[in-house]
Design a protein around this motif. Structure first.
Motif, PDB file in Angstrom:
ATOM      1  N   LEU A  56      31.424 -50.189   7.401  1.00  0.00           N
ATOM      2  CA  LEU A  56      30.560 -51.366   7.399  1.00  0.00           C
ATOM      3  C   LEU A  56      30.418 -51.867   5.971  1.00  0.00           C
ATOM      4  O   LEU A  56      30.120 -51.092   5.058  1.00  0.00           O
ATOM      5  N   VAL A  57      30.621 -53.175   5.790  1.00  0.00           N
ATOM      6  CA  VAL A  57      30.476 -53.785   4.470  1.00  0.00           C
ATOM      7  C   VAL A  57      29.444 -54.897   4.554  1.00  0.00           C
ATOM      8  O   VAL A  57      29.550 -55.792   5.405  1.00  0.00           O
ATOM      9  N   VAL A  58      28.445 -54.852   3.690  1.00  0.00           N
ATOM     10  CA  VAL A  58      27.497 -55.959   3.557  1.00  0.00           C
ATOM     11  C   VAL A  58      27.742 -56.620   2.205  1.00  0.00           C
ATOM     12  O   VAL A  58      28.158 -55.984   1.250  1.00  0.00           O
ATOM     13  N   GLY A  59      27.486 -57.920   2.159  1.00  0.00           N
ATOM     14  CA  GLY A  59      27.865 -58.677   0.967  1.00  0.00           C
ATOM     15  C   GLY A  59      29.351 -58.975   0.941  1.00  0.00           C
ATOM     16  O   GLY A  59      29.941 -59.212  -0.112  1.00  0.00           O
ATOM     17  N   ALA A  60      29.959 -59.012   2.145  1.00  0.00           N
ATOM     18  CA  ALA A  60      31.420 -59.131   2.247  1.00  0.00           C
ATOM     19  C   ALA A  60      31.935 -60.513   1.884  1.00  0.00           C
ATOM     20  O   ALA A  60      33.124 -60.672   1.593  1.00  0.00           O
ATOM     21  N   SER A  61      31.076 -61.521   1.902  1.00  0.00           N
ATOM     22  CA  SER A  61      31.552 -62.873   1.590  1.00  0.00           C
ATOM     23  C   SER A  61      31.420 -63.200   0.110  1.00  0.00           C
ATOM     24  O   SER A  61      31.816 -64.284  -0.323  1.00  0.00           O
ATOM     25  N   GLY A  62      30.882 -62.276  -0.679  1.00  0.00           N
ATOM     26  CA  GLY A  62      30.727 -62.513  -2.108  1.00  0.00           C
ATOM     27  C   GLY A  62      32.033 -62.366  -2.870  1.00  0.00           C
ATOM     28  O   GLY A  62      33.062 -61.952  -2.322  1.00  0.00           O
ATOM     29  N   ALA A  63      31.973 -62.664  -4.149  1.00  0.00           N
ATOM     30  CA  ALA A  63      33.183 -62.677  -4.971  1.00  0.00           C
ATOM     31  C   ALA A  63      33.851 -61.320  -5.046  1.00  0.00           C
ATOM     32  O   ALA A  63      35.082 -61.222  -5.098  1.00  0.00           O
ATOM     33  N   THR A  64      33.063 -60.241  -5.071  1.00  0.00           N
ATOM     34  CA  THR A  64      33.631 -58.895  -5.089  1.00  0.00           C
ATOM     35  C   THR A  64      33.753 -58.324  -3.687  1.00  0.00           C
ATOM     36  O   THR A  64      34.721 -57.623  -3.375  1.00  0.00           O
ATOM     37  N   GLY A  65      32.793 -58.630  -2.829  1.00  0.00           N
ATOM     38  CA  GLY A  65      32.801 -58.084  -1.474  1.00  0.00           C
ATOM     39  C   GLY A  65      34.046 -58.421  -0.693  1.00  0.00           C
ATOM     40  O   GLY A  65      34.618 -57.564  -0.006  1.00  0.00           O
ATOM     41  N   ARG A  66      34.521 -59.649  -0.806  1.00  0.00           N
ATOM     42  CA  ARG A  66      35.724 -60.034  -0.051  1.00  0.00           C
ATOM     43  C   ARG A  66      36.961 -59.296  -0.573  1.00  0.00           C
ATOM     44  O   ARG A  66      37.884 -59.002   0.196  1.00  0.00           O
ATOM     45  N   LEU A  67      36.964 -58.990  -1.867  1.00  0.00           N
ATOM     46  CA  LEU A  67      38.079 -58.234  -2.434  1.00  0.00           C
ATOM     47  C   LEU A  67      38.061 -56.791  -1.949  1.00  0.00           C
ATOM     48  O   LEU A  67      39.108 -56.193  -1.681  1.00  0.00           O
TER      49      LEU A  67
ATOM     50  N   ARG B 141      29.899 -48.097 -24.110  1.00  0.00           N
ATOM     51  CA  ARG B 141      29.601 -49.208 -25.008  1.00  0.00           C
ATOM     52  C   ARG B 141      28.320 -49.878 -24.528  1.00  0.00           C
ATOM     53  O   ARG B 141      27.872 -49.652 -23.404  1.00  0.00           O
ATOM     54  N   SER B 142      27.721 -50.694 -25.352  1.00  0.00           N
ATOM     55  CA  SER B 142      26.467 -51.352 -25.002  1.00  0.00           C
ATOM     56  C   SER B 142      26.713 -52.468 -23.994  1.00  0.00           C
ATOM     57  O   SER B 142      27.517 -53.377 -24.236  1.00  0.00           O
ATOM     58  N   ALA B 143      26.002 -52.426 -22.876  1.00  0.00           N
ATOM     59  CA  ALA B 143      26.132 -53.468 -21.865  1.00  0.00           C
ATOM     60  C   ALA B 143      25.584 -54.804 -22.357  1.00  0.00           C
ATOM     61  O   ALA B 143      25.945 -55.863 -21.833  1.00  0.00           O
ATOM     62  N   ILE B 144      24.729 -54.767 -23.387  1.00  0.00           N
ATOM     63  CA  ILE B 144      24.107 -55.986 -23.902  1.00  0.00           C
ATOM     64  C   ILE B 144      24.847 -56.525 -25.122  1.00  0.00           C
ATOM     65  O   ILE B 144      25.172 -57.716 -25.201  1.00  0.00           O
ATOM     66  N   PHE B 145      25.156 -55.653 -26.077  1.00  0.00           N
ATOM     67  CA  PHE B 145      25.677 -56.110 -27.367  1.00  0.00           C
ATOM     68  C   PHE B 145      27.180 -55.886 -27.547  1.00  0.00           C
ATOM     69  O   PHE B 145      27.753 -56.373 -28.515  1.00  0.00           O
ATOM     70  N   ASP B 146      27.790 -55.137 -26.650  1.00  0.00           N
ATOM     71  CA  ASP B 146      29.228 -54.855 -26.801  1.00  0.00           C
ATOM     72  C   ASP B 146      29.858 -54.653 -25.426  1.00  0.00           C
ATOM     73  O   ASP B 146      30.554 -53.673 -25.173  1.00  0.00           O
ATOM     74  N   ALA B 147      29.589 -55.575 -24.527  1.00  0.00           N
ATOM     75  CA  ALA B 147      30.039 -55.413 -23.147  1.00  0.00           C
ATOM     76  C   ALA B 147      31.559 -55.427 -23.055  1.00  0.00           C
ATOM     77  O   ALA B 147      32.240 -56.161 -23.777  1.00  0.00           O
ATOM     78  N   GLY B 148      32.072 -54.574 -22.159  1.00  0.00           N
ATOM     79  CA  GLY B 148      33.494 -54.606 -21.856  1.00  0.00           C
ATOM     80  C   GLY B 148      33.780 -55.573 -20.716  1.00  0.00           C
ATOM     81  O   GLY B 148      32.916 -56.368 -20.331  1.00  0.00           O
ATOM     82  N   LYS B 149      34.974 -55.501 -20.175  1.00  0.00           N
ATOM     83  CA  LYS B 149      35.361 -56.371 -19.069  1.00  0.00           C
ATOM     84  C   LYS B 149      35.809 -55.525 -17.883  1.00  0.00           C
ATOM     85  O   LYS B 149      36.447 -54.488 -18.056  1.00  0.00           O
ATOM     86  N   THR B 150      35.441 -55.983 -16.712  1.00  0.00           N
ATOM     87  CA  THR B 150      35.856 -55.318 -15.485  1.00  0.00           C
ATOM     88  C   THR B 150      36.255 -56.373 -14.468  1.00  0.00           C
ATOM     89  O   THR B 150      35.453 -57.248 -14.130  1.00  0.00           O
ATOM     90  N   SER B 151      37.484 -56.306 -13.993  1.00  0.00           N
ATOM     91  CA  SER B 151      37.942 -57.261 -12.979  1.00  0.00           C
ATOM     92  C   SER B 151      37.280 -56.957 -11.642  1.00  0.00           C
ATOM     93  O   SER B 151      37.183 -55.796 -11.236  1.00  0.00           O
ATOM     94  N   ARG B 152      36.844 -57.989 -10.971  1.00  0.00           N
ATOM     95  CA  ARG B 152      36.236 -57.796  -9.646  1.00  0.00           C
ATOM     96  C   ARG B 152      37.203 -57.089  -8.700  1.00  0.00           C
ATOM     97  O   ARG B 152      36.796 -56.255  -7.895  1.00  0.00           O
ATOM     98  N   ILE B 153      38.473 -57.432  -8.797  1.00  0.00           N
ATOM     99  CA  ILE B 153      39.442 -56.800  -7.895  1.00  0.00           C
ATOM    100  C   ILE B 153      39.585 -55.312  -8.204  1.00  0.00           C
ATOM    101  O   ILE B 153      39.841 -54.504  -7.306  1.00  0.00           O
ATOM    102  N   ASN B 154      39.388 -54.914  -9.467  1.00  0.00           N
ATOM    103  CA  ASN B 154      39.412 -53.490  -9.808  1.00  0.00           C
ATOM    104  C   ASN B 154      38.185 -52.773  -9.244  1.00  0.00           C
ATOM    105  O   ASN B 154      38.278 -51.614  -8.825  1.00  0.00           O
ATOM    106  N   VAL B 155      37.042 -53.464  -9.235  1.00  0.00           N
ATOM    107  CA  VAL B 155      35.846 -52.887  -8.623  1.00  0.00           C
ATOM    108  C   VAL B 155      36.089 -52.666  -7.130  1.00  0.00           C
ATOM    109  O   VAL B 155      35.787 -51.600  -6.579  1.00  0.00           O
ATOM    110  N   GLY B 156      36.665 -53.687  -6.470  1.00  0.00           N
ATOM    111  CA  GLY B 156      36.972 -53.549  -5.050  1.00  0.00           C
ATOM    112  C   GLY B 156      37.939 -52.411  -4.784  1.00  0.00           C
ATOM    113  O   GLY B 156      37.787 -51.658  -3.818  1.00  0.00           O
TER     114      GLY B 156
END
Length: 243
Positions: free
Chosen positions: A4-15, A198-213
């Motif tokens: 079961l997936v909730v939030g499936a229509s969002g930018a990351t959920g659909r991925l 790294r600092s989420a505020i002052f030195d944020a990295g990058k994460t692709s939504r598709i990598n999260v999925g």
């Protein structure tokens, strides 16, 4: 394996849904508008769509939708608009997490159900020693005052960490923390850490939504990955390629 997936229509959920379908899994999604899903997802024979707002379902309906699922994934988030940030429901992620876990318990599964929550690096895992600078503490304090979605993300993960805990015989969990989210077309190499590097505020990295999925799908489908990160709040960064 039904998921079961909730939030499936969002930018990351659909991925995430597409990643699970690519693995041949049977997927149930709860969405307010099925038209928000891409046609290639809607037309997949392994997809079942429940048209509803997740918080408007009765307890009995929620339990019925969770019944038979070996995993539940939440990619719920607040719309980036004034109404989405400051309007109701302010505890969307937390309340949905609470109700979904209660629904799992009602069904009394013989084996623990995996609960995978999409979270954020702006949230600290208080089960670990995750020191942050005084400046970051101040900024996070302001975010708690000014941005209800930030508090919602913190409380959702804290519910899993403190109320479900590490040894529950019906629910296992993992809260995935991406850093600065970006859109890319394909899965790329990414790195996983128990805590931010790294600092989420002052030195944020990058994460692709598709990598999260992809990682959330791995947690659900790959038992070895699950055993490594169950009960933790893994942080996901795109791998930096040095040329």
């Amino acid at each position: 394996m039904t998921i079961l997936v909730v939030g499936a229509s969002g930018a990351t959920g659909r991925l995430l849904v597409q990643q699970l379908l690519n693995r041949g899994r049977e997927i149930r999604v709860i969405v307010r508008s099925p038209d928000a899903l891409p046609e290639e997802i809607r037309s997949n024979a392994n997809l079942s769509v429940i048209e509803a707002s997740v918080l408007n379902l009765s307890d009995a309906e929620m339990a019925r939708h969770v019944e038979g699922c070996t995993a539940v994934a939440s990619c719920l988030g607040h719309t980036l608009s004034f109404k989405g940030i400051y309007g109701q429901p302010r505890r969307l992620v937390t309340d949905a997490t609470h109700r979904l876990c209660n629904a799992i318990r009602v069904n009394a599964p013989e084996q623990p159900v995996k609960f995978v929550l999409m979270n954020t690096t702006g949230n600290r895992n208080h089960d670990c020693h995750e020191p942050i600078s005084f400046a970051q503490q101040c900024v996070l304090g302001l975010l708690r005052l000014l941005l209800p979605p930030h508090v919602d993300n913190e409380q959702a993960a804290d519910y899993l960490r403190t109320q479900i805990g590490q040894d529950d015989n019906q629910i296992g969990w993992s809260a995935v923390r991406p850093d600065g989210l970006i859109d890319t077309g394909e899965v790329s190499e990414y790195e996983l850490y128990p805590s931010p590097i790294r600092s989420a505020i002052f030195d944020a990295g990058k994460t692709s939504r598709i990598n999260v999925g992809h990682f959330m799908a791995e947690l659900i489908c790959n038992d070895e990955v699950w055993r490594k990160w169950q009960g933790q709040m893994p942080v996901v960064y795109n791998k930096v390629v040095i040329e």
